[in-house]
Enzyme design. Structure first.
Site, mmCIF file in Angstrom:
data_model
loop_
_atom_site.group_PDB
_atom_site.id
_atom_site.type_symbol
_atom_site.label_atom_id
_atom_site.label_comp_id
_atom_site.label_asym_id
_atom_site.label_seq_id
_atom_site.Cartn_x
_atom_site.Cartn_y
_atom_site.Cartn_z
ATOM 1 C CB CYS A 54 -2.955 7.361 -4.355
ATOM 2 S SG CYS A 54 -2.422 5.769 -5.054
ATOM 3 C CG HIS B 85 1.776 -3.808 -6.950
ATOM 4 N ND1 HIS B 85 0.634 -4.539 -7.210
ATOM 5 C CD2 HIS B 85 1.546 -3.151 -5.801
ATOM 6 C CE1 HIS B 85 -0.245 -4.331 -6.240
ATOM 7 N NE2 HIS B 85 0.273 -3.489 -5.381
ATOM 8 C CB CYS C 191 2.009 3.470 -9.714
ATOM 9 S SG CYS C 191 2.142 5.133 -9.017
ATOM 10 C CD GLU D 71 6.809 -0.152 -5.211
ATOM 11 O OE1 GLU D 71 7.737 0.678 -5.093
ATOM 12 O OE2 GLU D 71 5.709 -0.034 -4.635
ATOM 13 C CB THR E 151 6.513 3.950 -4.112
ATOM 14 O OG1 THR E 151 5.541 2.926 -4.287
ATOM 15 C CG2 THR E 151 7.401 4.037 -5.349
ATOM 16 C CB SER F 61 -2.790 -2.751 1.527
ATOM 17 O OG SER F 61 -2.466 -1.383 1.400
ATOM 18 C CB SER F 62 3.100 -2.244 1.459
ATOM 19 O OG SER F 62 4.235 -1.723 2.117
ATOM 20 C CB SER G 131 -5.071 -0.129 -2.627
ATOM 21 O OG SER G 131 -4.683 -0.664 -1.378
#
Length: 315
Positions: free
Chosen positions: A12, A74, A96, A126, A167, A225-226, A269
């Protein structure tokens, strides 16, 4: 085997920016360049940056005074920012911008002594950074992870209450929590815009679409990675077998027994070269492979580099 590629997938704008920040700082600053926490949650990306000279640390205490340090995508707490100033670090902030937006909402609530409920996963970088934006002496911030937490939640002032979200949570996951929150606390205020980022939403929509036409889904992404985990879970909820893989070494051929079509996506990611490696691997395993690239939302958003990095590039 029919191979169906989801769109959009992979990097992203926030991740692209964070990786770009580290690479540019490595080219501009004397080494070592320290990075607090993994700049993004992907093993291949982190190992590649290590190879280029980045030194990843868990805490600022591991960074020498007067050194160069990068904050991950994060984000960090205000306490970490203050510690960096005391150590006289040259900080490049790769947070971000969508995470920064949530930080500002929480900071505003803290300043106005409005209590805040944060929906997110305990221990995620995050979430830790967002919790650390709230510093009111007379009001509180509460972390909840599920509907059960809402049922057990007691706040001091339900008339002055807002909520914010991590997020990278799924829309489905937060929908039930937010509904329960509004039912229990009718006065709770929503953020001005939904905090779940555009990239998370787009990739989830693509998984919903691919789940209608694939027998199995491979999600390229690291275990920590969430957003990648959410994609795998969403596919399972949609009724197909789904596996989270770092690379081709994680693939087991037994997964494909009785399957005729395989969907492939990647977390926000995960770099595209890992996706192509998976495609090549599957082509080598099956005698006939048809590759289908689905259409999807075209993401054209970009985020500017940090101000300090722009200044250093001009110098």
């Amino acid at each position: 085997m029919k191979i169906i590629l989801a769109n959009p997938r992979g990097f992203c704008a926030g991740v692209s920016r964070a990786v770009d920040v580290v690479e540019k700082v490595l080219s501009l600053e004397p080494h070592p360049v320290y990075v607090r926490h993994e700049v993004v949650h992907n093993r291949a990306v982190v190992n590649d940056l290590k190879g280029k000279g980045a030194v990843f640390v868990k805490e600022l205490s591991e960074v020498p005074d007067n050194a160069v340090c990068i904050f991950s995508a994060h984000g960090v707490s205000q306490e970490v920012q203050e510690a960096a100033k005391r150590k006289n670090l040259r900080i490049y902030d790769a947070t971000c911008p969508l995470v920064t937006k949530v930080h500002r909402e929480v900071q505003k609530a803290s300043k106005n002594e409005v209590e805040c409920v944060l929906i997110g996963h305990r221990g995620h970088p995050e979430v830790e950074g967002t919790l650390g934006q709230y510093r009111s002496q007379n009001a509180k911030i509460y972390l909840i992870e599920n509907v059960e937490d809402v049922m057990n939640l007691q706040v001091d002032n339900p008339e002055k209450l807002i909520y914010a979200t991590q997020t990278t949570l799924s829309v489905d996951e937060t929908r039930d929590i937010i509904a329960a929150l509004k039912e229990k606390f009718p006065e709770v205020a929503a953020p001005k815009k939904e905090d779940i980022c555009y990239a998370t939403q787009n990739r989830q929509n693509a998984v919903r679409n691919i789940a209608k036409m694939a027998d199995i889904l491979l999600v390229v992404g690291s275990k920590n990675s969430s957003n990648s985990n959410r994609l795998r879970e969403l596919a399972e909820v949609s009724g197909i077998d789904s596996y989270l893989i770092d690379n081709t070494n994680d693939i087991e051929l037994s997964w494909f027994e009785g399957k005729k079509s395989c969907g492939i996506t990647a977390g926000a990611s995960a770099p595209e070269y890992l996706v192509q490696a998976v495609v090549n691997h599957l082509q080598a395993q099956f005698e006939h492979c048809e590759i289908v690239e689905l259409n999807g939302v075209k993401e054209e958003i970009t985020f500017p580099l940090p101000k300090l990095l722009k200044q250093r590039q001009k110098a």
